[in-house]
Scaffold this active site. Structure first.
Site, PDB file in Angstrom:
ATOM      1  N   TYR A 141       0.801  -1.225   0.000  1.00  0.00           N
ATOM      2  CA  TYR A 141       0.000   0.000   0.000  1.00  0.00           C
ATOM      3  C   TYR A 141       0.838   1.282   0.000  1.00  0.00           C
ATOM      4  O   TYR A 141       0.496   2.236  -0.712  1.00  0.00           O
ATOM      5  CB  TYR A 141      -0.989  -0.014   1.163  1.00  0.00           C
ATOM      6  CG  TYR A 141      -2.241  -0.803   0.829  1.00  0.00           C
ATOM      7  CD1 TYR A 141      -3.304  -0.199   0.165  1.00  0.00           C
ATOM      8  CD2 TYR A 141      -2.344  -2.152   1.124  1.00  0.00           C
ATOM      9  CE1 TYR A 141      -4.442  -0.919  -0.174  1.00  0.00           C
ATOM     10  CE2 TYR A 141      -3.472  -2.889   0.790  1.00  0.00           C
ATOM     11  CZ  TYR A 141      -4.515  -2.257   0.136  1.00  0.00           C
ATOM     12  OH  TYR A 141      -5.635  -2.979  -0.214  1.00  0.00           O
ATOM     13  N   GLU A 201      -8.719  -6.735   4.546  1.00  0.00           N
ATOM     14  CA  GLU A 201      -8.090  -7.871   3.876  1.00  0.00           C
ATOM     15  C   GLU A 201      -7.446  -8.826   4.871  1.00  0.00           C
ATOM     16  O   GLU A 201      -7.500 -10.050   4.690  1.00  0.00           O
ATOM     17  CB  GLU A 201      -7.088  -7.352   2.843  1.00  0.00           C
ATOM     18  CG  GLU A 201      -7.792  -6.733   1.638  1.00  0.00           C
ATOM     19  CD  GLU A 201      -6.990  -5.650   0.935  1.00  0.00           C
ATOM     20  OE1 GLU A 201      -5.746  -5.620   1.098  1.00  0.00           O
ATOM     21  OE2 GLU A 201      -7.603  -4.826   0.235  1.00  0.00           O
TER      22      GLU A 201
END
Length: 395
Positions: A95, A137
């Site tokens: 990310y 997630e």
């Protein structure tokens, strides 16, 4: 929490995102892959070439900016995307890489100087969103790992059996090479399948719906050989004994447990999640009279899983209707329309009130038309469910 000032700055960029959104996301992917070519093993390069992934990301970024002060409305989309990310094996450490390149793309396309307030605000906003996805997630990974027969990451499977369903479609029966158990799954879910086709220098990951009932010693996927489909062509050219790698089943396109009646509508290979949902309802003891299953195909020759559905219907006697574009073998010749749908609903004693939910999957034009038909007949948006193959899109 974002400050009021940050929220206002992000919202002020909405007009720019509306005008330049896809240019920003296209620039983002160029920068991302130039600096991190290994990520080409994760992202679908065919969707990149077609422009579908940059377009989908541009829509998502715009939606985030428009709703930055009311993120609750985005939770369904976040959940859907998180399950897609889990099928790809996206990791938390990726990310920051994405964030860095997204901000660089915003700066480049909009020609902003360093430390511009918009870049600072978007940096803060991105970090908030990234943490939401990371947490969502990780929850999916943890649940999949802790489920009986489940796992985390990619697991090796072997193609145990291949069955030709139509001239363009085959079913692949997949068993784990470690011989251990596999988990049960909710009908409608998919697996992320990783392969290394000879036509690609990268690993390629695709999502395939599970087209069989849960509780067996194998997973089944049923795929169409697409003209530009790197992985579908690889599978169709593979022999029994070929190995592939799977993520555990994920996805949110599942039957509503509170619905009293279910209308399942499949277009072409869109039958794959639909049949899985119907199998689940029958396994759970739902009255077959409360199921209306509609299959739309080019013609009888291209009716996927025809013998299986016919045998299942003879056993369970759910309401089963067929539409064929060509030929007179089906219950309706031509495209499914609102009049025919209403007729079949009436014959099955189905209403369009809150007790009945409708689910459909197939080509995007097919689903777009069905969405309008269902709304015109009185189904509420909350009772209409669909799955798009490829990048997440609204109808």
């Amino acid at each position: 929490m974002l400050s009021t000032e940050t929220i206002e700055i992000v919202k002020s960029t909405v007009p720019l995102l509306e005008e330049h959104g896809q240019a920003i996301t296209s620039c983002f992917y160029e920068k991302l892959f130039a600096e991190n070519p290994d990520l080409k093993n994760v992202f679908n390069q065919v969707n990149q070439t077609r422009g579908e992934q940059p377009r989908a990301l541009a829509d998502a970024v715009l939606a985030y900016a428009q709703n930055i002060d009311n993120l609750g409305v985005l939770l369904p989309a976040v959940e859907r995307i998180a399950h897609k990310h889990a099928s790809l094996g996206i990791q938390a450490n990726q990310y920051p890489i994405v964030g860095k390149n997204l901000l660089a793309a915003i700066q480049s396309v909009l020609n902003l100087p360093d430390n511009h307030p918009a870049l600072t605000a978007w940096g803060e906003a991105y970090n908030i969103l990234a943490n939401i996805f990371i947490d969502a997630e990780e929850t999916i990974y943890a649940v999949n790992e802790q489920t009986k027969g489940g796992w985390r990451g990619f697991r090796e499977f072997v193609i145990d059996k291949i069955v030709t369903e139509t001239p363009e479609v085959k079913s692949f029966y997949l068993k784990p090479t470690d011989g251990r158990a596999i988990p049960t799954f909710k009908g409608g879910r998919f697996v992320g399948l990783k392969a290394n086709p000879s036509a690609s220098e990268f690993d390629e990951i695709r999502q395939y719906s599970l087209s069989d009932e849960s509780g067996k010693d194998h997973f089944r996927i049923t795929t169409k050989e697409e003209i530009e489909g790197l992985v579908s062509n690889h599978l169709h050219q593979s022999a029994e004994g070929t190995t592939v790698f799977l993520q555990a089943p994920t996805g949110i396109f599942t039957a509503n447990s509170n619905a009293k009646k279910h209308v399942f509508i499949a277009g072409g290979v869109g039958i794959t999640p639909i049949i899985g949902m119907m199998y689940e309802q029958l396994q759970q003891g739902v009255n077959p009279e409360d199921i209306l299953f509609i299959q739309c195909s080019r013609n009888q020759e291209h009716q996927i899983l025809r013998d299986e559905l016919t045998a299942l219907n003879e056993k369970s006697t759910f309401h089963f209707k067929t539409c064929f574009d060509e030929g007179t073998a089906g219950d309706h010749q031509g495209y499914l329309n609102a009049d025919v749908l209403q007729q079949w609903l009436t014959e099955a004693n189905f209403s369009t009130d809150e007790s009945t939910h409708v689910y459909f999957c197939g080509p995007t034009p097919f689903m777009s038309a069905l969405n309008k038909q269902a709304q015109s007949l009185g189904f509420s948006d909350d009772n209409i469910h669909y799955e798009t193959f490829g990048p997440t899109a609204e109808l």
